[in-house]
Design a protein around this motif. Sequence first.
Motif: not given
Length: 294
Positions: A38, A108-109, A114, A135
């Motif tokens: 990310g 992180r997105p 994720q 996060v």
Amino acid sequence: MVLRVGYVREHFCSPLLQYSENDEGKTFTLVECPSGTGQIIRRLADDEIDVAIALTDPLIAGIVKGSKDYKLVGSYVTTPLNWAVITGTHSKYQAIGDLKGTTLGISRPGSGSQTMASVMALQQGWPTGSVDFKVNDDIHGLVKSVNDGSTSAFMWEWFTTKPWADRGDVRFIGSVPTPWPSWLIAAHPSPDRAPPVAVRTFLANLTTYVRAFDSDEKRAKANVEFIREKFGYPESDIKAWQLTVRYTEDCTAIPGKVLVDTLNTLEGAGVVEKQPLPGFEVERLINPEVVRLV
């Protein structure tokens, strides 16, 4: 031109580190990205790096979701990545099934932590769109979150986090291997930032180090000594990891099937949206001036 190469300082990047130590022409510089893929993707967008060695799934998902900050330019690791499912030392969670409906920690997105949580949800039969994330930036924040109860668990590469488990800072309650080869190489599409000739040269030279590192001769002793010196892992863990990993024979080529299969799984997990017929066009994921689809 000196390429800026983003990477995560893990044992997987040992061939890259060896290449860097012998890069007498100083054709590239390494930029460490401790928060993972990310962060790497963000740094490509922010003009902080030009080339990246990063996880397959978030790289592909980012392009499908509309990112113009990079294209795929090469292969790296051809085997799955084994993601440990990690919870707090004294948490109530004992198995992956206990995590349904809880909040999972991610770095992180758009990170691998994720996307793999969504894949885990798919495999468990949970509604993939209902998974909640928090996060926590990096491994330190993730470990803190599972121990203070703000998240139930997080996912990270098994051997990278094993020292934390060995010390009793966290517990492993399962693992989820990726259904795809785990690492690819990406680069910014601008010829001003990542000239195709420079990137092709980088990949060709990296191939030499990757092949040497992946050889039976190097695996027997040299690799173990290098990883132990650089990362401090016990010899037994290094040897166990080597049994699970293989590298590409050619960094300048990407199997098209890898891209198609990864996209189909990410679609099923709800990471990317279903495409209208004829479906995903893998050609738009790559920079054809640099890499070959095989």
